[in-house]
Write a protein that holds these residues in place. Structure first.
Motif, short mmCIF file in Angstrom:
data_model
loop_
_atom_site.label_atom_id
_atom_site.label_comp_id
_atom_site.label_asym_id
_atom_site.label_seq_id
_atom_site.Cartn_x
_atom_site.Cartn_y
_atom_site.Cartn_z
N LEU A 6 0.81 -1.21 0.00
CA LEU A 6 0.00 0.00 0.00
C LEU A 6 0.85 1.26 0.00
O LEU A 6 0.48 2.26 -0.62
CB LEU A 6 -0.95 -0.01 1.19
CG LEU A 6 -2.02 1.06 1.24
CD1 LEU A 6 -2.87 1.01 -0.02
CD2 LEU A 6 -2.88 0.90 2.45
N ASP A 7 2.00 1.24 0.64
CA ASP A 7 2.84 2.44 0.67
C ASP A 7 3.36 2.78 -0.73
O ASP A 7 3.45 3.95 -1.10
CB ASP A 7 3.99 2.30 1.66
CG ASP A 7 4.92 1.14 1.35
OD1 ASP A 7 6.10 1.24 1.68
OD2 ASP A 7 4.45 0.13 0.80
N TYR A 77 2.43 4.04 7.14
CA TYR A 77 1.86 2.72 6.86
C TYR A 77 2.95 1.65 6.87
O TYR A 77 2.78 0.59 7.49
CB TYR A 77 1.15 2.72 5.51
CG TYR A 77 0.67 1.36 5.10
CD1 TYR A 77 -0.48 0.81 5.66
CD2 TYR A 77 1.40 0.60 4.20
CE1 TYR A 77 -0.90 -0.45 5.31
CE2 TYR A 77 0.98 -0.67 3.85
CZ TYR A 77 -0.16 -1.19 4.40
OH TYR A 77 -0.57 -2.44 4.05
N ALA A 78 4.06 1.91 6.21
CA ALA A 78 5.15 0.93 6.16
C ALA A 78 5.68 0.64 7.56
O ALA A 78 5.95 -0.52 7.91
CB ALA A 78 6.26 1.42 5.25
N ARG A 79 5.83 1.69 8.36
CA ARG A 79 6.32 1.52 9.73
C ARG A 79 5.35 0.70 10.57
O ARG A 79 5.74 -0.21 11.31
CB ARG A 79 6.56 2.89 10.37
CG ARG A 79 7.17 2.84 11.73
CD ARG A 79 7.53 4.22 12.28
NE ARG A 79 6.50 5.23 12.09
CZ ARG A 79 6.56 6.22 11.20
NH1 ARG A 79 7.60 6.33 10.39
NH2 ARG A 79 5.60 7.10 11.08
N SER A 80 4.05 0.96 10.43
CA SER A 80 3.07 0.21 11.21
C SER A 80 3.01 -1.25 10.78
O SER A 80 2.82 -2.14 11.62
CB SER A 80 1.68 0.85 11.10
OG SER A 80 1.20 0.76 9.79
N MET A 81 3.20 -1.52 9.50
CA MET A 81 3.22 -2.91 9.04
C MET A 81 4.46 -3.63 9.55
O MET A 81 4.40 -4.80 9.92
CB MET A 81 3.17 -2.98 7.51
CG MET A 81 1.82 -2.62 6.92
SD MET A 81 0.54 -3.77 7.44
CE MET A 81 -0.42 -2.76 8.53
N ARG A 82 5.60 -2.95 9.58
CA ARG A 82 6.82 -3.54 10.14
C ARG A 82 6.64 -3.84 11.63
O ARG A 82 7.01 -4.91 12.11
CB ARG A 82 8.01 -2.61 9.96
CG ARG A 82 8.78 -2.82 8.69
CD ARG A 82 10.12 -2.11 8.73
NE ARG A 82 10.08 -0.75 9.23
CZ ARG A 82 9.84 0.34 8.50
NH1 ARG A 82 9.62 0.21 7.21
NH2 ARG A 82 9.82 1.53 9.05
N ASN A 83 6.06 -2.89 12.35
CA ASN A 83 5.84 -3.09 13.78
C ASN A 83 4.86 -4.23 14.03
O ASN A 83 5.03 -5.00 14.97
CB ASN A 83 5.34 -1.81 14.43
CG ASN A 83 6.41 -0.74 14.49
OD1 ASN A 83 7.59 -1.04 14.35
ND2 ASN A 83 6.00 0.50 14.69
#
Length: 99
Positions: A6-7, A77-83
């Motif tokens: 999505l990012d 979004y990318a950070r939240s998916m990694r977390n």
């Protein structure tokens, strides 16, 4: 784009919108420049030239704000998916013993 993250999609859409905003600002600027060329007196000509200059400045500022907002959203979004991926517990395979 169905399998893309999505990012990446957010960044692609923002890039496309940026191009559209800048194209619209340039076409509006060109319109004001042509009106300035047709103006009868110097005061009107200067006013149209200033409008053309301001139009392009506002258009580029809007495009820049859009790009920054899209980058922030994509990074978030990318950070939240990694977390979220890091927070998942790792499951170990269960070995079955034969009776």
């Amino acid at each position: 784009m169905a399998n893309a993250d999505l990012d990446v999609v957010i960044r692609q859409l923002a890039k496309r919108q940026n191009k559209d905003i800048l194209a619209a600002a340039k076409s509006r600027r060109d319109r004001y420049i042509s009106l300035a060329a047709k103006a009868k007196d110097s005061e009107t000509r200067a006013r149209y030239r200033q409008l053309a200059k301001n139009t392009l400045l506002q258009g580029t500022a809007a495009a820049k704000r859009l790009q920054i907002a899209a980058d922030n959203a994509a990074d978030s979004y990318a950070r939240s998916m990694r977390n979220a991926a890091d927070a998942l517990p790792v499951k170990k395979p269960v070995k079955k013993t034969k009776p």
